[in-house]
Design an enzyme around this catalytic site. Sequence first.
Site, short mmCIF file in Angstrom:
data_model
loop_
_atom_site.label_atom_id
_atom_site.label_comp_id
_atom_site.label_asym_id
_atom_site.label_seq_id
_atom_site.Cartn_x
_atom_site.Cartn_y
_atom_site.Cartn_z
CB ALA A 86 -8.83 -7.45 5.70
CB THR A 103 -11.69 -12.65 5.78
OG1 THR A 103 -11.71 -13.81 4.95
CG2 THR A 103 -10.26 -12.15 5.88
CB THR A 129 -9.34 1.00 8.01
OG1 THR A 129 -9.71 2.08 7.14
CG2 THR A 129 -10.63 0.32 8.48
CG ASP A 130 -9.02 6.54 7.40
OD1 ASP A 130 -9.51 5.60 6.75
OD2 ASP A 130 -8.60 7.59 6.87
CD GLU A 131 -13.43 2.93 4.40
OE1 GLU A 131 -14.57 2.47 4.57
OE2 GLU A 131 -12.90 3.01 3.28
CE1 TYR A 153 -11.94 -3.17 4.80
CE2 TYR A 153 -12.42 -0.81 4.71
CZ TYR A 153 -11.52 -1.85 4.91
OH TYR A 153 -10.21 -1.58 5.23
CE LYS A 157 -9.52 -3.73 8.71
NZ LYS A 157 -8.44 -4.74 8.60
CG ASP A 275 -22.19 9.12 -4.32
OD1 ASP A 275 -21.06 8.61 -4.38
OD2 ASP A 275 -22.46 10.09 -3.58
P1 NAD Z 1 -5.52 -6.13 -0.32
O1 NAD Z 1 -6.94 -6.39 -0.67
O2 NAD Z 1 -4.60 -5.61 -1.36
O3 NAD Z 1 -4.85 -7.47 0.26
C1 NAD Z 1 -5.49 -8.29 1.18
C2 NAD Z 1 -4.68 -9.57 1.28
O4 NAD Z 1 -5.29 -10.43 2.27
C3 NAD Z 1 -4.63 -10.37 -0.02
O5 NAD Z 1 -3.33 -10.84 -0.25
C4 NAD Z 1 -5.58 -11.53 0.23
O6 NAD Z 1 -5.26 -12.71 -0.49
C5 NAD Z 1 -5.39 -11.74 1.72
N1 NAD Z 1 -6.53 -12.41 2.36
C6 NAD Z 1 -7.85 -12.11 2.22
N2 NAD Z 1 -8.61 -12.97 2.92
C7 NAD Z 1 -7.74 -13.83 3.54
C8 NAD Z 1 -7.92 -14.92 4.43
N3 NAD Z 1 -9.15 -15.32 4.80
N4 NAD Z 1 -6.81 -15.56 4.87
C9 NAD Z 1 -5.57 -15.18 4.48
N5 NAD Z 1 -5.35 -14.15 3.63
C10 NAD Z 1 -6.43 -13.49 3.17
O7 NAD Z 1 -5.57 -5.18 0.95
P2 NAD Z 1 -4.67 -3.93 1.37
O8 NAD Z 1 -5.19 -2.72 0.72
O9 NAD Z 1 -3.26 -4.30 1.23
O10 NAD Z 1 -5.07 -3.83 2.92
C11 NAD Z 1 -4.35 -4.56 3.90
C12 NAD Z 1 -4.90 -4.24 5.27
O11 NAD Z 1 -4.80 -2.84 5.51
C13 NAD Z 1 -6.38 -4.58 5.45
O12 NAD Z 1 -6.57 -5.07 6.75
C14 NAD Z 1 -7.08 -3.25 5.28
O13 NAD Z 1 -8.31 -3.22 5.99
C15 NAD Z 1 -6.06 -2.31 5.88
N6 NAD Z 1 -6.07 -0.93 5.38
C16 NAD Z 1 -5.99 -0.68 4.04
C17 NAD Z 1 -5.93 0.65 3.60
C18 NAD Z 1 -5.80 0.97 2.14
O14 NAD Z 1 -5.90 2.13 1.77
N7 NAD Z 1 -5.58 0.02 1.25
C19 NAD Z 1 -5.95 1.69 4.53
C20 NAD Z 1 -6.06 1.39 5.89
C21 NAD Z 1 -6.11 0.08 6.30
O1 DAU Z 2 -9.54 4.97 4.34
C1 DAU Z 2 -8.92 3.71 4.34
C2 DAU Z 2 -9.61 2.80 3.35
O2 DAU Z 2 -9.26 3.28 2.05
C3 DAU Z 2 -9.22 1.34 3.49
O3 DAU Z 2 -9.62 0.88 4.76
C4 DAU Z 2 -9.86 0.50 2.38
O4 DAU Z 2 -9.41 -0.85 2.46
C5 DAU Z 2 -9.45 1.08 1.05
O5 DAU Z 2 -10.08 0.38 0.00
C6 DAU Z 2 -9.82 2.56 0.97
O6 DAU Z 2 -11.25 2.72 0.96
P1 DAU Z 2 -11.96 3.78 0.01
O7 DAU Z 2 -13.36 3.38 -0.22
O8 DAU Z 2 -11.71 5.17 0.47
O9 DAU Z 2 -11.06 3.57 -1.33
P2 DAU Z 2 -11.46 3.51 -2.89
O10 DAU Z 2 -10.18 3.57 -3.66
O11 DAU Z 2 -12.41 2.42 -3.18
O12 DAU Z 2 -12.24 4.88 -3.09
C7 DAU Z 2 -11.57 6.10 -2.83
C8 DAU Z 2 -12.54 7.23 -3.18
O13 DAU Z 2 -12.76 7.22 -4.59
C9 DAU Z 2 -13.91 7.08 -2.55
O14 DAU Z 2 -14.42 8.36 -2.21
C10 DAU Z 2 -14.76 6.47 -3.66
C11 DAU Z 2 -14.13 7.06 -4.92
N1 DAU Z 2 -14.22 6.20 -6.11
C12 DAU Z 2 -13.73 4.93 -6.02
C13 DAU Z 2 -13.78 4.08 -7.09
C14 DAU Z 2 -13.27 2.67 -6.99
C15 DAU Z 2 -14.72 6.69 -7.29
O15 DAU Z 2 -15.13 7.86 -7.39
N2 DAU Z 2 -14.79 5.84 -8.37
C16 DAU Z 2 -14.35 4.56 -8.31
O16 DAU Z 2 -14.45 3.84 -9.33
#
Ligand code: NAD
Ligand code: DAU
Length: 350
Positions: A86, A103, A129-131, A153, A157, A275
Site C-alpha cells: 500500500a 495501489t 488499519t484502525d484509521e 489514505y 484503505k 497542524d
Molecule cells: P510501508 O510504506 O513501509 O511499505 C509498503 C510496501 O508496499 C513497500 O515495500 C512498497 O514498495 C510496497 N508497495 C507500494 N505500492 C505497491 C504496489 N503497487 N505493488 C507492490 N508493492 C507496493 O508500509 P507499512 O507501514 O509497512 O504498512 C504495511 C501495511 O500495513 C499497509 O497496508 C498499511 O496500510 C498497513 N498498516 C500500517 C500501519 C503502520 O503503523 N505502519 C498500521 C496499520 C496498518
Molecule cells: O493508525 C495506523 C496508521 O498509523 C497506519 O495506517 C499508517 O499507515 C501509519 O502511517 C500511521 O499513521 P499516522 O498518521 O498515525 O502516523 P504518523 O507517524 O505519520 O503520525 C503519527 C502522529 O504523529 C500523528 O498524530 C501525526 C504526528 N506527526 C507526524 C509526523 C510525521 C507529527 O506531529 N509530526 C510529524 O512530522
Amino acid sequence: MVEPTVAVLVTGGAGFIGSNFVLHAMATHPEWRVTTLDKLTYAGRLENLRDVINDPRHRFVEGDVADPAVAGPLVKESDIVVHFAAETHVDRSLHDAGAFITTDVYGTFVLLDAARQAARVRRFVQISTDEVYGSVESGSSTEHDELKPRNPYAASKAGADRLAYSYWATHGVPVLVTRASNNYGPRQFPEKIIPLFVTNAIDHLPVPLYGDGRHIRDWLHVEDHCRAIDLLIDKGTDGEVYNIGGGNEVRNVDLTHRILTELDRPTSLIRPVEDRLGHDRRYSVDTTKLQNLGWRPRHGFDEGLRATVAWYRDNEWWWRPIKEADPAYRDYYATQYGTRTSHQTGSSGT
Ligand code: NAD
Ligand code: DAU
C-alpha cells in the site's frame, strides 16, 4: 527436515511491516515457501530482506499488485495471501492521493479478483488499519463500529477493507480483515513520527510536532503485530474483522519527550509546526476479539521504544543513505517541512 509445502504470498514484503512479517514467517514456519511481491516504491527496500534474500524458501518478485499479469499468477499458485502492499503515509496522501487509489484500492481489487479464480487460496489476509474508524473521541473502536475515514489514505484503505469483505460475502473468497494501530520497530521508513524524530534527534535536528501535540496514537510493536497476523491465519474466521492494538495510548508530545530523553537531547529541539489537515485526534481499538483467540502483546512500550531507538542508533547504514542521499526523500522533506518549520505556531503542548 520439514518440506516447505505451503505457498505464501506476501505483498509489500520489502516495506516496514511486510519485511518484519517475512522474517517472522521464515523463522517460525519451516513448512512455508514465501514469495514477496513488491514494487519497490520509495518505501520498499531490498535491504529489508537481506537476511532471507538467498534462502531457497524465499523468492522476491519485483512487481505491481495492480498489474494482473504479474499479481494474478502469483495469487493463483498460493495457499495463503497476506496483502500489506500500500501507499501508507497520510501526509503524502494530502499532497497527491492518486497512487493511494491505484495501489490501495485498485491493487487490492486485482488481488481479490485473482483469488476469486484461484481454487488454491485458503486464506486472504487484507491488512487494513484502525484509521478507517476515523477520529475516536471516547471509548475504543470495536469491529462493528461505523467506518468514518477522514483523510485520503484512510479512505482508500476503507475502500479496500470493504472491497475485500465484499469478495467474501459475494464470491466466498476466504478473506479476513485486520485493523491494526500505529506500529513501531526496526526498519520503519523515516517519514513516520518515531523514526523521523529519532533520526532527527540523533543529528541534533529539530523535531516537527504538528499542532498542539496532544493527538493520541496507540503504539503496537511490529513483532506483536506479526504474531497476531500469524495467529489469525491459523485461528481467524473468514469474513471477520480483527482489531490489533498495543494498548499503549500516548500523546505525541509525550512520545516526543520520551524519545528526546532516551537520546539525551534537549526539549528545545521540539519545533511546533502547523497542524496536519484533517488531523485525527485519537485512535483507539478494542482488541477483545483477538485476545479471545489467545493473543497478548509481548512488548511493553517503555522497553519497545528503548529498543527501537537503539536500533536506529545502531543502524545508521540503513537510514542515513535515505535521509542524506535519496533525492526523493529530500524533496519530500523540503515540501512537507520547509515552510512549516518557519511557521512556529501553537505551543509544544507540555
Ligand atoms: P510501508 O510504506 O513501509 O511499505 C509498503 C510496501 O508496499 C513497500 O515495500 C512498497 O514498495 C510496497 N508497495 C507500494 N505500492 C505497491 C504496489 N503497487 N505493488 C507492490 N508493492 C507496493 O508500509 P507499512 O507501514 O509497512 O504498512 C504495511 C501495511 O500495513 C499497509 O497496508 C498499511 O496500510 C498497513 N498498516 C500500517 C500501519 C503502520 O503503523 N505502519 C498500521 C496499520 C496498518
Ligand atoms: O493508525 C495506523 C496508521 O498509523 C497506519 O495506517 C499508517 O499507515 C501509519 O502511517 C500511521 O499513521 P499516522 O498518521 O498515525 O502516523 P504518523 O507517524 O505519520 O503520525 C503519527 C502522529 O504523529 C500523528 O498524530 C501525526 C504526528 N506527526 C507526524 C509526523 C510525521 C507529527 O506531529 N509530526 C510529524 O512530522
